[in-house]
Design a protein around this motif. Sequence first.
Motif, PDB file in Angstrom:
ATOM      1  N   ALA A  27      30.483  42.874  56.835  1.00  8.68           N
ATOM      2  CA  ALA A  27      30.224  43.306  58.211  1.00  8.68           C
ATOM      3  C   ALA A  27      29.948  42.123  59.125  1.00  8.68           C
ATOM      4  O   ALA A  27      30.232  42.174  60.329  1.00  8.68           O
ATOM      5  CB  ALA A  27      29.045  44.278  58.232  1.00  8.68           C
ATOM      6  N   ALA A  28      29.394  41.050  58.558  1.00  2.00           N
ATOM      7  CA  ALA A  28      29.030  39.876  59.355  1.00  2.00           C
ATOM      8  C   ALA A  28      30.193  38.927  59.584  1.00  2.00           C
ATOM      9  O   ALA A  28      30.222  38.209  60.592  1.00  2.00           O
ATOM     10  CB  ALA A  28      27.887  39.126  58.674  1.00  2.00           C
ATOM     11  N   TRP A  29      31.166  38.923  58.644  1.00  2.29           N
ATOM     12  CA  TRP A  29      32.264  37.947  58.720  1.00  2.29           C
ATOM     13  C   TRP A  29      33.541  38.630  58.254  1.00  2.29           C
ATOM     14  O   TRP A  29      33.697  38.918  57.064  1.00  2.29           O
ATOM     15  CB  TRP A  29      31.927  36.736  57.845  1.00  2.29           C
ATOM     16  N   ALA A  30      34.455  38.881  59.176  1.00  3.44           N
ATOM     17  CA  ALA A  30      35.652  39.663  58.862  1.00  3.44           C
ATOM     18  C   ALA A  30      36.487  39.090  57.722  1.00  3.44           C
ATOM     19  O   ALA A  30      37.026  39.858  56.904  1.00  3.44           O
ATOM     20  CB  ALA A  30      36.505  39.822  60.123  1.00  3.44           C
ATOM     21  N   PRO A  31      36.624  37.744  57.588  1.00  6.47           N
ATOM     22  CA  PRO A  31      37.448  37.229  56.486  1.00  6.47           C
ATOM     23  C   PRO A  31      36.778  37.292  55.105  1.00  6.47           C
ATOM     24  O   PRO A  31      37.395  36.872  54.114  1.00  6.47           O
ATOM     25  CB  PRO A  31      37.688  35.763  56.884  1.00  6.47           C
ATOM     26  N   PHE A  32      35.538  37.781  55.038  1.00  7.52           N
ATOM     27  CA  PHE A  32      34.842  37.772  53.741  1.00  7.52           C
ATOM     28  C   PHE A  32      35.658  38.545  52.702  1.00  7.52           C
ATOM     29  O   PHE A  32      35.988  39.723  52.903  1.00  7.52           O
ATOM     30  CB  PHE A  32      33.450  38.395  53.873  1.00  7.52           C
ATOM     31  N   PRO A  33      35.972  37.903  51.558  1.00 11.75           N
ATOM     32  CA  PRO A  33      36.789  38.541  50.525  1.00 11.75           C
ATOM     33  C   PRO A  33      35.955  39.470  49.646  1.00 11.75           C
ATOM     34  O   PRO A  33      35.596  39.143  48.512  1.00 11.75           O
ATOM     35  CB  PRO A  33      37.336  37.350  49.739  1.00 11.75           C
ATOM     36  N   ARG A  34      35.679  40.640  50.168  1.00 10.54           N
ATOM     37  CA  ARG A  34      34.736  41.551  49.507  1.00 10.54           C
ATOM     38  C   ARG A  34      35.143  41.878  48.078  1.00 10.54           C
ATOM     39  O   ARG A  34      34.330  41.820  47.153  1.00 10.54           O
ATOM     40  CB  ARG A  34      34.601  42.836  50.325  1.00 10.54           C
ATOM     41  N   ALA A  35      36.385  42.251  47.867  1.00  9.17           N
ATOM     42  CA  ALA A  35      36.837  42.654  46.530  1.00  9.17           C
ATOM     43  C   ALA A  35      36.761  41.492  45.550  1.00  9.17           C
ATOM     44  O   ALA A  35      36.317  41.655  44.405  1.00  9.17           O
ATOM     45  CB  ALA A  35      38.253  43.206  46.611  1.00  9.17           C
ATOM     46  N   ALA A  36      37.198  40.310  45.994  1.00  7.11           N
ATOM     47  CA  ALA A  36      37.169  39.145  45.110  1.00  7.11           C
ATOM     48  C   ALA A  36      35.731  38.759  44.766  1.00  7.11           C
ATOM     49  O   ALA A  36      35.421  38.408  43.612  1.00  7.11           O
ATOM     50  CB  ALA A  36      37.903  37.979  45.765  1.00  7.11           C
ATOM     51  N   PHE A  37      34.854  38.790  45.775  1.00 12.02           N
ATOM     52  CA  PHE A  37      33.442  38.487  45.516  1.00 12.02           C
ATOM     53  C   PHE A  37      32.842  39.463  44.513  1.00 12.02           C
ATOM     54  O   PHE A  37      32.169  39.054  43.557  1.00 12.02           O
ATOM     55  CB  PHE A  37      32.650  38.541  46.821  1.00 12.02           C
ATOM     56  N   THR A  38      33.078  40.741  44.711  1.00  9.92           N
ATOM     57  CA  THR A  38      32.513  41.756  43.824  1.00  9.92           C
ATOM     58  C   THR A  38      33.021  41.577  42.396  1.00  9.92           C
ATOM     59  O   THR A  38      32.247  41.640  41.435  1.00  9.92           O
ATOM     60  CB  THR A  38      32.848  43.163  44.344  1.00  9.92           C
ATOM     61  N   ALA A  39      34.331  41.343  42.255  1.00  7.20           N
ATOM     62  CA  ALA A  39      34.909  41.149  40.915  1.00  7.20           C
ATOM     63  C   ALA A  39      34.327  39.913  40.245  1.00  7.20           C
ATOM     64  O   ALA A  39      33.981  39.935  39.056  1.00  7.20           O
ATOM     65  CB  ALA A  39      36.425  41.050  41.017  1.00  7.20           C
ATOM     66  N   ARG A  40      34.212  38.831  41.004  1.00  7.49           N
ATOM     67  CA  ARG A  40      33.658  37.582  40.442  1.00  7.49           C
ATOM     68  C   ARG A  40      32.192  37.769  40.063  1.00  7.49           C
ATOM     69  O   ARG A  40      31.741  37.289  39.022  1.00  7.49           O
ATOM     70  CB  ARG A  40      33.806  36.485  41.493  1.00  7.49           C
ATOM     71  N   ALA A  41      31.430  38.482  40.891  1.00  6.77           N
ATOM     72  CA  ALA A  41      30.008  38.675  40.620  1.00  6.77           C
ATOM     73  C   ALA A  41      29.780  39.566  39.411  1.00  6.77           C
ATOM     74  O   ALA A  41      28.812  39.369  38.653  1.00  6.77           O
ATOM     75  CB  ALA A  41      29.314  39.255  41.847  1.00  6.77           C
ATOM     76  N   LEU A  42      30.636  40.556  39.211  1.00  8.15           N
ATOM     77  CA  LEU A  42      30.459  41.486  38.089  1.00  8.15           C
ATOM     78  C   LEU A  42      30.975  40.921  36.770  1.00  8.15           C
ATOM     79  O   LEU A  42      30.529  41.351  35.700  1.00  8.15           O
ATOM     80  CB  LEU A  42      31.167  42.809  38.397  1.00  8.15           C
ATOM     81  N   ALA A  43      31.899  39.981  36.831  1.00  8.62           N
ATOM     82  CA  ALA A  43      32.511  39.440  35.613  1.00  8.62           C
ATOM     83  C   ALA A  43      31.470  38.721  34.762  1.00  8.62           C
ATOM     84  O   ALA A  43      30.870  37.736  35.200  1.00  8.62           O
ATOM     85  CB  ALA A  43      33.652  38.495  35.980  1.00  8.62           C
ATOM     86  N   GLY A  44      31.240  39.219  33.551  1.00 10.39           N
ATOM     87  CA  GLY A  44      30.293  38.591  32.631  1.00 10.39           C
ATOM     88  C   GLY A  44      28.841  38.879  32.917  1.00 10.39           C
ATOM     89  O   GLY A  44      27.951  38.337  32.246  1.00 10.39           O
ATOM     90  N   LEU A  45      28.564  39.738  33.889  1.00 13.88           N
ATOM     91  CA  LEU A  45      27.170  39.986  34.285  1.00 13.88           C
ATOM     92  C   LEU A  45      26.363  40.624  33.155  1.00 13.88           C
ATOM     93  O   LEU A  45      25.184  40.287  32.959  1.00 13.88           O
ATOM     94  CB  LEU A  45      27.149  40.892  35.517  1.00 13.88           C
TER      95      LEU A  45
END
Length: 356
Positions: A23-41
């Motif tokens: 919501a704060a930054w339109a180019p933020f790669p939401r899906a990529a961030f979420t996938a990277r954060a969940l990987a191996g968690l």
Amino acid sequence: MPQPLKDMINARSISVLADGLAAAWAPFPRAAFTARALAGLDGLELKDRVRHVAAALHDALPLPYPQAAEVVREGASRVTLDMWSGWPATDHTAVQGVDHLEAGMGTLAVLTPYATGEFAVRPYLERYRDDALKIMYGWAESPDEHLRRLASEGSRPRLPWGARVRWLMTPGPTLPLLDRLRDDPSEYVRRSVANHVNDLAKDHPEVAVELLARWRSDGGSHVEKVLRHAVRGLLRAGHPEALALVGATPGSGAVDLLALESDTVAVGGRLSFAVTVTAGAPGPVLLKYAIRRAGSRRVFHLGQREAAGPGATFTVRKSHSFRPVTTRDEPPGTRELDVIVNGRVAASAAFTLVES
């Protein structure tokens, strides 16, 4: 069974943080961030989960830190963060922002009402010392109780889980913060102040006692409650001046009877005992007990009674658990129970801990 704390850093908490950043930054790669954060968690413990999500956040914000900080601050205003969704953002600030004092500490000031920044501020105190502390002096004047509390908590000498900052172990630099916050209207802040002084007392007991005595002399609406919480470690150690500070006569009082329900206790069971104490002077009678074995002595609160005069008698009963816990080993073997009256060991009894 309570949910492990590590599991609070999960898909939901990551999604909340992602919503705010997107919501704060339109180019933020939401899906990529979420996938990277969940990987191996799932295979990580609590603090490693925090670091892992913070690293994913850094990868997803390929901006110079001052601009990245603007996104994080704006993102915090777009969603309802909590400790678990906000903690990785404070860790990101601690790691990526430490070359930017104003932007980094300004971001912690925004985040701390949602996810306390006491751990994240430590690298700034380590690197910038006086300049960082000056900012914290300003925080102590804030109308926001969370920011005032961060000024005290973030500068604690022995902050649990926090990185050690050696110069904070020397009394002096943080005393103006404590003086400002000692009678704060918020109990949340006052408890932090008391914990800060309790930390100070572990290495500099005389400084802590002198500080608390001055606060009592200066007065205040909450000074007595703060004092009692701040002095608890010194009372556990039987420090004479600390005992006198709460009105107890150091070393005064005697144990007339110490009776164990059994001199054998199974691992996982309970040691039940009764103590009859006679006061040696008027005023508070502070009772502690210690469990001793080779290489270990742990002190616990037993009770407090108010004696009208010498000769007053009290009986206190206690049941001590030997339930196994992950943070403490309790091997079978002989033990000693000490009863401590106003800082002095007044009676002891032996018992044996056996396999259940």
